[in-house]
Design a protein around this motif. Structure first.
Motif, PDB file in Angstrom:
ATOM      1  N   ARG A 195      36.931  40.516  38.812  1.00  0.00           N
ATOM      2  CA  ARG A 195      37.021  40.437  39.569  1.00  0.00           C
ATOM      3  C   ARG A 195      38.102  39.393  40.862  1.00  0.00           C
ATOM      4  O   ARG A 195      37.837  39.921  41.720  1.00  0.00           O
ATOM      5  N   ASP A 198      39.834  41.470  43.063  1.00  0.00           N
ATOM      6  CA  ASP A 198      39.694  41.775  44.239  1.00  0.00           C
ATOM      7  C   ASP A 198      39.525  40.506  45.105  1.00  0.00           C
ATOM      8  O   ASP A 198      40.107  41.005  46.183  1.00  0.00           O
ATOM      9  N   VAL A 199      39.700  39.894  44.293  1.00  0.00           N
ATOM     10  CA  VAL A 199      39.760  37.951  45.371  1.00  0.00           C
ATOM     11  C   VAL A 199      41.225  38.373  45.415  1.00  0.00           C
ATOM     12  O   VAL A 199      41.924  37.697  47.232  1.00  0.00           O
ATOM     13  N   ALA A 202      42.284  40.571  48.560  1.00  0.00           N
ATOM     14  CA  ALA A 202      41.991  39.937  49.869  1.00  0.00           C
ATOM     15  C   ALA A 202      42.052  38.966  50.699  1.00  0.00           C
ATOM     16  O   ALA A 202      42.349  39.274  51.946  1.00  0.00           O
ATOM     17  N   ASP A 308      28.269  38.308  45.475  1.00  0.00           N
ATOM     18  CA  ASP A 308      29.153  38.167  46.799  1.00  0.00           C
ATOM     19  C   ASP A 308      30.139  37.877  46.709  1.00  0.00           C
ATOM     20  O   ASP A 308      31.072  36.907  46.517  1.00  0.00           O
ATOM     21  N   ASP A 309      31.237  39.784  46.643  1.00  0.00           N
ATOM     22  CA  ASP A 309      32.496  38.611  46.471  1.00  0.00           C
ATOM     23  C   ASP A 309      33.321  38.348  47.787  1.00  0.00           C
ATOM     24  O   ASP A 309      34.374  37.497  47.482  1.00  0.00           O
ATOM     25  N   ASP A 310      32.584  38.625  48.855  1.00  0.00           N
ATOM     26  CA  ASP A 310      33.149  37.918  50.116  1.00  0.00           C
ATOM     27  C   ASP A 310      33.414  36.548  50.190  1.00  0.00           C
ATOM     28  O   ASP A 310      34.051  35.974  50.720  1.00  0.00           O
ATOM     29  N   ALA A 311      32.079  36.103  49.679  1.00  0.00           N
ATOM     30  CA  ALA A 311      31.979  34.691  49.955  1.00  0.00           C
ATOM     31  C   ALA A 311      32.960  34.166  49.490  1.00  0.00           C
ATOM     32  O   ALA A 311      34.201  32.954  49.385  1.00  0.00           O
ATOM     33  N   ALA A 313      35.595  35.459  48.017  1.00  0.00           N
ATOM     34  CA  ALA A 313      37.255  35.597  48.716  1.00  0.00           C
ATOM     35  C   ALA A 313      37.379  34.614  49.247  1.00  0.00           C
ATOM     36  O   ALA A 313      39.247  33.815  49.620  1.00  0.00           O
ATOM     37  N   SER A 314      35.971  34.271  50.374  1.00  0.00           N
ATOM     38  CA  SER A 314      35.925  33.740  51.765  1.00  0.00           C
ATOM     39  C   SER A 314      36.841  31.570  51.255  1.00  0.00           C
ATOM     40  O   SER A 314      36.816  31.035  51.825  1.00  0.00           O
ATOM     41  N   SER A 317      39.975  31.463  49.756  1.00  0.00           N
ATOM     42  CA  SER A 317      41.338  31.215  51.314  1.00  0.00           C
ATOM     43  C   SER A 317      40.644  30.051  52.072  1.00  0.00           C
ATOM     44  O   SER A 317      42.238  29.527  51.931  1.00  0.00           O
TER      45      SER A 317
END
Length: 362
Positions: A195, A198-199, A202, A308-311, A313-314, A317
């Motif tokens: 994963r 992808d992080v 992103a 939640d991959d978006d969480a 990455a967020s 970041s």
């Protein structure tokens, strides 16, 4: 107190770099530092990346050989190994207290993660060990619940999360503006390391220098690299191979964030060494909310939905954007690790459980 530490797992080498070897070494060392004599009897021959702090003797020679050399122990302390009951039988035969350390539900793990055959004998041995041990030391609350179901009672079960050696991290992360994400360990399927490709993909537009360092290696790295090539970030990944403690501490010092991106898991029974080592190194942690991980991290980082991959990455970041936040959360994690997750604390809890069985003698 003379303690016979037994490990019948062929995959765990005293002095090695994998998490199980680290745990074996530091339990022996911390008990020794508290004034006990420890003799380790292991199936696997020792290696010398990180020297084991206690004398090591071969389990192939039998426990009696160690007793003839060092004397009858006050306590037999075994790291649970699949199907192995000889140490329990030795302790019973010599009227000695027997403490079983359970780091994972090995019959479940063998079936679900290693796809190894597990028969009636292995299941029967597991239940017998859990029921007949005078005390069972487990590394997490979910694992305590598992042991209790097979043991048939809760008494004698002690939850002792994994620890870390403060001396291995005399200085903490610099947080001088770097953008390296650190993953510590030899990647396994349940780590979710792929994963991270992808992080990185992103967050790269916002943080062009972002990279990953895998402090370890092994076959599991292949899945990460495959995903990294597919997302075009393979040039941002470094794999160190096995390192000793000094090498690990140096890399964590130069990193920005410690990551533990576990996938969803309804039975996450681990107590991740990597998480407490990130904390002791002064790194903020970004990890998945599985098992006891959130309780371990506390306010020392961000814990996100494991699906939640978006969480994920967020959170990474946000930390890369703000070195002051990294420094503040890393400091909270460091203080928490010093207070709650040292190997001396682990040894004191084991000592407490053992002393009730042997009358407090040393």
């Amino acid at each position: 107190m003379l303690i016979l530490q037994v490990c019948a797992d062929q995959g765990i080498a005293p002095g090695g770099t994998k998490g199980a070897s680290v745990h074996l070494r530091h339990v022996a060392g911390a008990l020794g530092n508290r004034g006990h004599r420890v003799v380790t009897v292991a199936k696997r021959e020792p290696v010398y990346v990180n020297p084991h702090p206690a004398p090591v003797r071969s389990l192939d020679r039998g426990l009696l050989a160690a007793v003839r050399e060092f004397g009858l122990p006050n306590l037999v302390y075994e790291r649970y190994s699949l199907g192995h009951t000889a140490a329990l039988e030795f302790a019973h035969g010599h009227d000695l207290p027997f403490v079983l350390e359970v780091n994972s539900p090995l019959t479940v793990e063998a079936l679900t993660q290693r796809h190894a055959p597990v028969g009636f004998a292995e299941h029967a041995a597991e239940e017998r060990l859990f029921r007949e041990a005078d005390s069972v030391v487990v590394v997490s609350r979910p694992l305590a619940d598992y042991v209790e179901r097979l043991r048939g009672r809760s008494d004698g079960i002690v939850v002792v999360p994994n620890g870390v050696d403060p001396a291995a991290f005399p200085i903490t992360a610099a947080h001088t503006g770097g953008s390296t994400l650190a993953f510590l360990g030899h990647p396994k399927p349940w780590h979710g390391v792929s994963r991270l490709a992808d992080v990185v993909a992103a967050v790269a537009s916002r943080h062009p220098a972002v990279s990953i360092v895998v402090i370890g290696g092994g076959l599991g790295v292949g899945e990460l690299m495959h995903r990294a090539r597919a997302t075009g970030v393979d040039d941002r990944i470094t794999v160190t191979g096995p390192l000793g403690e000094n090498g690990v501490a140096t890399i964590l010092f130069d990193s920005a964030v410690g990551v533990a991106p576990y996938p969803p898991n309804d039975f996450f029974y681990f107590s991740p060494l990597k998480v407490v080592e990130y904390m002791m190194a002064g790194l903020p942690v970004v990890a998945s909310a599985v098992g006891d991980v959130a309780a371990t991290v506390g306010d020392g980082g961000f814990v996100v939905d494991p699906a939640d991959d978006d969480a994920l990455a967020s959170a990474v970041s946000l930390l890369l954007h703000d070195p002051n936040l990294r420094r503040r959360l890393g400091g909270i994690g460091r203080r928490r690790a010093l207070a709650e997750f040292t190997w001396d604390r682990v040894a004191s809890q084991i000592e407490q459980a053992a002393s009730a069985l042997v009358g407090g003698s040393r």
